[in-house]
Write an enzyme that holds these catalytic residues in place. Structure first.
Site, PDB file in Angstrom:
ATOM      1  N   GLU A   1      -1.150   4.886  13.153  1.00 28.61           N
ATOM      2  CA  GLU A   1      -1.012   6.345  12.514  1.00 28.61           C
ATOM      3  C   GLU A   1      -1.672   7.312  13.525  1.00 28.61           C
ATOM      4  O   GLU A   1      -0.369   8.682  13.779  1.00 28.61           O
ATOM      5  CB  GLU A   1      -2.028   5.966  11.361  1.00 28.61           C
ATOM      6  CG  GLU A   1      -1.081   7.091  10.561  1.00 28.61           C
ATOM      7  CD  GLU A   1      -2.440   7.505   9.627  1.00 28.61           C
ATOM      8  OE1 GLU A   1      -1.559   8.142   8.621  1.00 28.61           O
ATOM      9  OE2 GLU A   1      -3.043   7.215   9.032  1.00 28.61           O
TER      10      GLU A   1
ATOM     11  N   CYS B   1       0.563  -1.043   0.311  1.00 28.82           N
ATOM     12  CA  CYS B   1      -0.051  -0.157   0.008  1.00 28.82           C
ATOM     13  C   CYS B   1       0.947   1.327   0.002  1.00 28.82           C
ATOM     14  O   CYS B   1       0.371   2.541   0.003  1.00 28.82           O
ATOM     15  CB  CYS B   1      -0.717   0.018   1.709  1.00 28.82           C
ATOM     16  SG  CYS B   1      -2.024  -1.190   1.356  1.00 28.82           S
TER      17      CYS B   1
ATOM     18  N   LYS C   1      -9.780   7.782   2.186  1.00 27.18           N
ATOM     19  CA  LYS C   1     -10.560   6.288   1.903  1.00 27.18           C
ATOM     20  C   LYS C   1     -11.669   6.452   2.264  1.00 27.18           C
ATOM     21  O   LYS C   1     -12.168   5.213   2.210  1.00 27.18           O
ATOM     22  CB  LYS C   1      -9.474   5.096   2.471  1.00 27.18           C
ATOM     23  CG  LYS C   1      -7.646   5.090   2.260  1.00 27.18           C
ATOM     24  CD  LYS C   1      -6.965   4.538   2.656  1.00 27.18           C
ATOM     25  CE  LYS C   1      -5.728   4.133   2.595  1.00 27.18           C
ATOM     26  NZ  LYS C   1      -4.333   5.530   2.321  1.00 27.18           N
TER      27      LYS C   1
ATOM     28  N   HIS D   1      -3.220   7.922   5.667  1.00 30.66           N
ATOM     29  CA  HIS D   1      -3.063   5.988   5.116  1.00 30.66           C
ATOM     30  C   HIS D   1      -4.566   6.334   5.725  1.00 30.66           C
ATOM     31  O   HIS D   1      -5.346   5.522   5.211  1.00 30.66           O
ATOM     32  CB  HIS D   1      -2.274   5.456   6.242  1.00 30.66           C
ATOM     33  CG  HIS D   1      -2.142   3.594   5.580  1.00 30.66           C
ATOM     34  ND1 HIS D   1      -2.181   4.012   3.997  1.00 30.66           N
ATOM     35  CD2 HIS D   1      -2.254   2.379   5.581  1.00 30.66           C
ATOM     36  CE1 HIS D   1      -1.931   2.989   3.415  1.00 30.66           C
ATOM     37  NE2 HIS D   1      -2.125   1.979   4.726  1.00 30.66           N
TER      38      HIS D   1
ATOM     39  N   HIS E   1     -10.395   2.066  -0.215  1.00 25.23           N
ATOM     40  CA  HIS E   1      -7.905   1.402  -0.150  1.00 25.23           C
ATOM     41  C   HIS E   1      -7.904   0.316  -1.333  1.00 25.23           C
ATOM     42  O   HIS E   1      -7.644  -0.184  -1.542  1.00 25.23           O
ATOM     43  CB  HIS E   1      -8.024   0.455   0.870  1.00 25.23           C
ATOM     44  CG  HIS E   1      -6.546   0.457   1.404  1.00 25.23           C
ATOM     45  ND1 HIS E   1      -5.233   1.177   0.045  1.00 25.23           N
ATOM     46  CD2 HIS E   1      -5.790   0.146   1.899  1.00 25.23           C
ATOM     47  CE1 HIS E   1      -4.084   1.323   1.052  1.00 25.23           C
ATOM     48  NE2 HIS E   1      -4.372   0.727   2.284  1.00 25.23           N
TER      49      HIS E   1
ATOM     50  N   PHE F   1       1.692  -3.417   4.189  1.00 24.51           N
ATOM     51  CA  PHE F   1       2.541  -5.073   4.607  1.00 24.51           C
ATOM     52  C   PHE F   1       3.200  -4.904   4.336  1.00 24.51           C
ATOM     53  O   PHE F   1       4.113  -5.084   3.442  1.00 24.51           O
ATOM     54  CB  PHE F   1       1.654  -6.195   3.643  1.00 24.51           C
ATOM     55  CG  PHE F   1      -0.085  -5.863   4.278  1.00 24.51           C
ATOM     56  CD1 PHE F   1      -0.511  -5.731   5.039  1.00 24.51           C
ATOM     57  CD2 PHE F   1      -1.279  -7.731   3.505  1.00 24.51           C
ATOM     58  CE1 PHE F   1      -2.260  -6.020   5.279  1.00 24.51           C
ATOM     59  CE2 PHE F   1      -2.429  -6.969   3.942  1.00 24.51           C
ATOM     60  CZ  PHE F   1      -2.880  -6.370   4.659  1.00 24.51           C
TER      61      PHE F   1
END
Length: 410
Positions: free
Chosen positions: A312, A162, A333, A301, A338, A397
């Site tokens: 975050e 991502c 998002k 994010h 996403h 990830f």
């Protein structure tokens, strides 16, 4: 050598609109790109919603035969890049060897992989397409863009889940700063809404299983229970400042900071205390010469997963201290889902637009804030405000973290 790097063109393909203006206006108006999955029959998977790109016709950007031999991921990349390049008017102004492509994707040709695996099982090895490998490999969006525009410098993908789009942009900034290129098309693309893709994310319990579009993508909300998978692409034309000025290019913003780190912690979960993410943010702000007087916008994010949003929040507090409560933050998002490897590029475009138009886009559907996520996430409605600096956070990830910072160009 430490040359300045500016943005002279932008292009977007998103679940809330194709084209930068459509994308940005939809965000400001609180549009929701989430809806029932139509790319396949979702009866056998737990997630029934996704953020799909609507009314996308690849033959608007390439001929029919070429489109048949191009994965949806690369088609998105081409559409976004064509908008950015056309707007920049950079073609014909740069030597091919001084022009490059840095374009990311987290997965690559997922649809191509799935369809050809199905052919192998159902019809035998001879039915696998001769285009399977070139359509599937993750470097192909970068390669196809280089071919389309005749850019003979580096053509390099970033494949960091991502964070792919943000890493592609950040590394492109470094390449121009240090003299390896004068112009770079940078960004990211993703097309992961396939049966096996959604099934895989469902199995790891990463996706929201909500059936109401307004209860699915809920960044920083106490009701959040996973992200909504999205698709699309974002592309930016990056250019060395002096040459952009000399040719009279329209300059949107200057890329002033980039930070990157790795949690080195877990395959999928972020480091709970947010220290890995904080490191990337701190690097970007330091490079951007951030001061406490700067009015900051953060495009978070903000995936809508329990672990990510809290980590975050802790990262932002760690870097900014008490100032964190004064910063305007939003997770777009909530509107777009996403977009995985495309997210960082599209969200940086949102940062540039926020600086230009003096407005923070909303985090739609944020009605029940998590008490532990207690910063100003611009709930429900846009907020007008002037900003000196904007940053885009991307965490992927594998523990990959990236942060890109922009200012309006003086």
């Amino acid at each position: 050598m430490n040359r300045r790097v500016v943005i002279t063109g932008m292009g977007a393909v998103s679940p809330v609109g194709i084209g930068v203006d459509n994308f940005w206006n939809a965000l400001l108006n609180g549009a929701c790109g989430v809806g029932p999955i139509t790319r396949f029959d979702p009866k056998d998977v737990k997630a029934s919603l996704a953020a799909e790109v609507k009314d996308f016709d690849p033959t608007r950007y390439q001929d029919h035969k070429e489109a048949l031999h191009t994965d949806r991921c690369a088609q998105f990349a081409l559409a976004a890049a064509l908008e950015a390049v056309e707007e920049s008017q950079v073609l014909g102004t740069v030597e091919p060897e001084r022009a490059a492509v840095y374009f990311g994707t987290g997965i690559g040709g997922f649809e191509t992989t799935e369809s050809n695996c199905r052919k192998l099982v159902e019809r035998g090895a001879r039915r696998v397409s001769p285009f399977f490998v070139p359509m599937m490999i993750a470097n192909m969006p970068a390669g196809l863009l280089a071919i389309r525009f005749g850019f003979c410098g580096q053509a390099i993908p970033a494949v960091t889940a991502c964070a792919s789009g943000s890493h592609a942009i950040g590394e492109a900034v470094r390449a121009i700063r240090h003299g390896y290129a004068d112009v770079i098309i940078a960004g990211g693309a993703e097309a992961p809404i396939t049966e096996v893709g959604v099934a895989g994310f469902c199995s790891m319990k990463a996706l929201s299983f909500a059936t109401d579009v307004n209860l699915a993508s809920l960044p920083f909300d106490n009701r959040r229970a996973g992200f909504v998978i999205g698709e699309g692409a974002g592309a930016l034309v990056l250019e060395e400042y002096d040459r952009a000025k000399a040719r009279g290019a329209k300059i949107y913003a200057e890329l002033v900071g980039y930070g990157t780190s790795c949690d080195a912690y877990h395959m999928t979960a972020p480091k709970p205390d947010g220290t890995g993410a904080a490191s990337a943010v701190r690097q970007a702000l330091n490079e951007a010469q951030y001061t406490a007087d700067d009015r900051v916008y953060i495009n978070a994010h903000g995936t809508g997963t329990r672990l990510n949003d809290l980590a975050e929040t802790l990262a932002i507090k760690s870097v900014l201290g008490d100032k964190a409560y004064d910063v305007a933050i939003s997770s777009t998002k909530a509107s777009t889902g996403h977009m995985l490897g495309a997210a960082g590029a599209v969200e940086l475009i949102a940062c540039v637009c926020a600086l230009r138009d003096k407005v923070a886009p909303p985090t739609i559907n944020l009605l029940e804030p998590d008490p532990e996520c207690d910063l100003n996430y611009t709930p429900v409605c846009k907020r007008e405000a002037e900003f000196d600096l904007a940053i885009s956070n991307s965490f992927g990830f594998g523990g990959h973290n990236a942060c890109v910072a922009v200012r309006l160009c003086e």
